[in-house]
Scaffold this active site. Structure first.
Site, PDB file in Angstrom:
ATOM      1  N   HIS A   1       2.635   1.877  -3.338  1.00 57.71           N
ATOM      2  CA  HIS A   1       1.656   2.437  -4.284  1.00 57.71           C
ATOM      3  C   HIS A   1       1.470   3.925  -4.034  1.00 57.71           C
ATOM      4  O   HIS A   1       1.408   4.728  -4.988  1.00 57.71           O
ATOM      5  CB  HIS A   1       0.324   1.690  -4.132  1.00 57.71           C
ATOM      6  CG  HIS A   1      -0.771   2.243  -4.990  1.00 57.71           C
ATOM      7  ND1 HIS A   1      -0.644   2.420  -6.342  1.00 57.71           N
ATOM      8  CD2 HIS A   1      -2.029   2.666  -4.681  1.00 57.71           C
ATOM      9  CE1 HIS A   1      -1.759   2.919  -6.837  1.00 57.71           C
ATOM     10  NE2 HIS A   1      -2.614   3.080  -5.854  1.00 57.71           N
TER      11      HIS A   1
ATOM     12  N   GLU B   1       0.822  -1.202   0.000  1.00 60.94           N
ATOM     13  CA  GLU B   1       0.000   0.000   0.000  1.00 60.94           C
ATOM     14  C   GLU B   1       0.862   1.260   0.000  1.00 60.94           C
ATOM     15  O   GLU B   1       0.593   2.211  -0.745  1.00 60.94           O
ATOM     16  CB  GLU B   1      -0.929  -0.009   1.221  1.00 60.94           C
ATOM     17  CG  GLU B   1      -1.740   1.262   1.426  1.00 60.94           C
ATOM     18  CD  GLU B   1      -2.721   1.541   0.303  1.00 60.94           C
ATOM     19  OE1 GLU B   1      -3.245   2.672   0.260  1.00 60.94           O
ATOM     20  OE2 GLU B   1      -2.954   0.658  -0.552  1.00 60.94           O
TER      21      GLU B   1
ATOM     22  N   HIS C   1     -20.345  -8.154 -16.797  1.00 59.22           N
ATOM     23  CA  HIS C   1     -18.997  -7.872 -17.291  1.00 59.22           C
ATOM     24  C   HIS C   1     -18.611  -8.848 -18.401  1.00 59.22           C
ATOM     25  O   HIS C   1     -18.035  -8.449 -19.424  1.00 59.22           O
ATOM     26  CB  HIS C   1     -17.998  -7.965 -16.130  1.00 59.22           C
ATOM     27  CG  HIS C   1     -16.572  -7.739 -16.533  1.00 59.22           C
ATOM     28  ND1 HIS C   1     -16.168  -6.635 -17.252  1.00 59.22           N
ATOM     29  CD2 HIS C   1     -15.450  -8.468 -16.312  1.00 59.22           C
ATOM     30  CE1 HIS C   1     -14.863  -6.690 -17.449  1.00 59.22           C
ATOM     31  NE2 HIS C   1     -14.410  -7.801 -16.902  1.00 59.22           N
TER      32      HIS C   1
ATOM     33  N   HIS D   1     -11.760   5.469  -8.317  1.00 57.82           N
ATOM     34  CA  HIS D   1     -10.302   5.610  -8.261  1.00 57.82           C
ATOM     35  C   HIS D   1      -9.655   4.898  -9.451  1.00 57.82           C
ATOM     36  O   HIS D   1      -8.728   5.419 -10.079  1.00 57.82           O
ATOM     37  CB  HIS D   1      -9.798   5.035  -6.943  1.00 57.82           C
ATOM     38  CG  HIS D   1      -8.384   5.394  -6.622  1.00 57.82           C
ATOM     39  ND1 HIS D   1      -7.878   6.662  -6.777  1.00 57.82           N
ATOM     40  CD2 HIS D   1      -7.351   4.639  -6.149  1.00 57.82           C
ATOM     41  CE1 HIS D   1      -6.605   6.687  -6.409  1.00 57.82           C
ATOM     42  NE2 HIS D   1      -6.265   5.474  -6.044  1.00 57.82           N
TER      43      HIS D   1
ATOM     44  N   HIS E   1      -4.446  -8.439 -17.016  1.00 63.72           N
ATOM     45  CA  HIS E   1      -5.759  -8.092 -17.573  1.00 63.72           C
ATOM     46  C   HIS E   1      -5.997  -6.589 -17.428  1.00 63.72           C
ATOM     47  O   HIS E   1      -6.571  -5.955 -18.331  1.00 63.72           O
ATOM     48  CB  HIS E   1      -6.834  -8.895 -16.839  1.00 63.72           C
ATOM     49  CG  HIS E   1      -8.133  -8.973 -17.565  1.00 63.72           C
ATOM     50  ND1 HIS E   1      -8.247  -9.340 -18.884  1.00 63.72           N
ATOM     51  CD2 HIS E   1      -9.414  -8.731 -17.144  1.00 63.72           C
ATOM     52  CE1 HIS E   1      -9.511  -9.328 -19.254  1.00 63.72           C
ATOM     53  NE2 HIS E   1     -10.244  -8.955 -18.215  1.00 63.72           N
TER      54      HIS E   1
END
Length: 326
Positions: free
Chosen positions: A75, A72, A244, A134, A304
């Site tokens: 990032h 975290e 999806h 986000h 992906h």
């Protein structure tokens, strides 16, 4: 040109931030640090004994998981660096007479809003609508940086291209279809619905009778101590997943159609864009199928996200070339 080089490097760095965000999310490390912008009240993950004592005092119900906490924080570090790079781009654009002003200003505002979404992702305990926003913000930043780069690059299609001009409406529709698919992918990930269906081509069991669209796409899901690992029941997650997957088929067909049409363009730029688009669609479909068959392995799931990013850039480039240059 220094500005073009900086934007090009920022594009690559933005992709790295998007992938690091995906890796953090898929590793269930989004709440590795329960506060923001630091971690348990520190600028780095606390490890010293006196730091851990302070953590125990202020976060008595929390247990530090160093690996997730570092994911975290890394990032956040690289996202902060990206913010400084966008600021540098804005300053350089303002100083250069012929450089665009509105687009870099909007990009700067967007990255500030992205920082706020990053904070809310933590403070609102991974609320899906915030997590998805986000993610979409990151993709939007990526696309806008490409547009800024193209605005500064003397791209020309010699003599125009009458065949390509006919594809402008199709390309715009394809962009809209792709954006919807990316939003659906973000919503699937934010609600931990990626493994709601583990068979092909659609879903196991009597899935038709269990569809719950109103619950699946409600932006607000009530009050919960945390949204980590999701709060929706199985039928609702299954509905998100199926949506999806079905829209992925629509997206693939539309993008392949556009790619085939571009093959007949008189411009090698448009033909090559069509070949690249076709390749990316095939790879992306393969990665999506692999996620289902192999139960969402981390490397393929992150790839992906990368595939979606590159597809978006390719379709944005095609639209730019058709609408502004062809």
């Amino acid at each position: 040109m220094a500005l073009q080089r900086l934007i090009k490097f920022t594009l690559v760095f933005t992709l790295a931030v998007i992938l690091m965000g995906a890796y953090t999310r898929l590793s269930d490390a989004g709440l590795g640090c329960p506060d923001w912008p630091g971690c348990y009240g520190h600028l780095a993950v606390p490890t010293a004994s006196h730091e851990l004592a302070k953590v125990e005092q202020h976060f008595p119900d929390m247990t530090i998981e160093p690996e997730k906490a570092w994911l975290e924080m890394i990032h956040r570090y690289i996202a902060g660096t990206l913010g400084l790079m966008v600021l540098a781009i804005l300053i350089m654009c303002v100083r250069q007479t012929h450089a665009p002003k509105k687009l870099p200003s909007f990009i700067a505002v967007l990255i500030i809003f992205q920082a706020a979404l990053g904070m809310w992702t933590v403070t609102m305990k991974l609320m899906p609508i915030v997590v998805m926003a986000h993610l979409i913000g990151g993709f939007s930043l990526f696309a806008l940086l490409l547009l800024l780069y193209l605005r500064l690059k003397p791209l020309r299609i010699p003599g125009g291209d009458s065949h390509a001009r006919k594809l402008m409406p199709l390309a715009l529709v394809c962009l809209g279809v792709l954006v919807i698919q990316i939003v659906l992918g973000g919503w699937t990930s934010a609600n931990y619905a990626a493994l709601a269906c583990t068979t092909l081509p659609i879903c196991e069991g009597n899935w038709v009778d269990n569809l719950r669209f109103s619950d699946a796409f409600s932006p607000f899901q009530g009050e919960h101590p945390s949204f980590e690992f999701g709060v929706l029941d199985y039928p609702t997650r299954m509905t998100i997943h199926i949506s999806h997957r079905v829209w992925a088929l629509v997206t693939a067909v539309m993008l392949i159609w556009l790619a085939i049409k571009l093959r007949y363009s008189h411009s090698h730029i448009m033909r090559n864009s069509g070949y690249l688009l076709l390749l990316l669609v095939i790879v992306q479909v393969g990665l999506g199928i692999s996620n289902v068959v192999m139960n969402l392995p981390l490397g393929i799931a992150v790839s992906h996200n990368a595939g979606a990013s590159l597809l978006l850039l390719t379709v944005v480039f095609i639209n730019y070339a058709l609408w502004r240059k062809a």
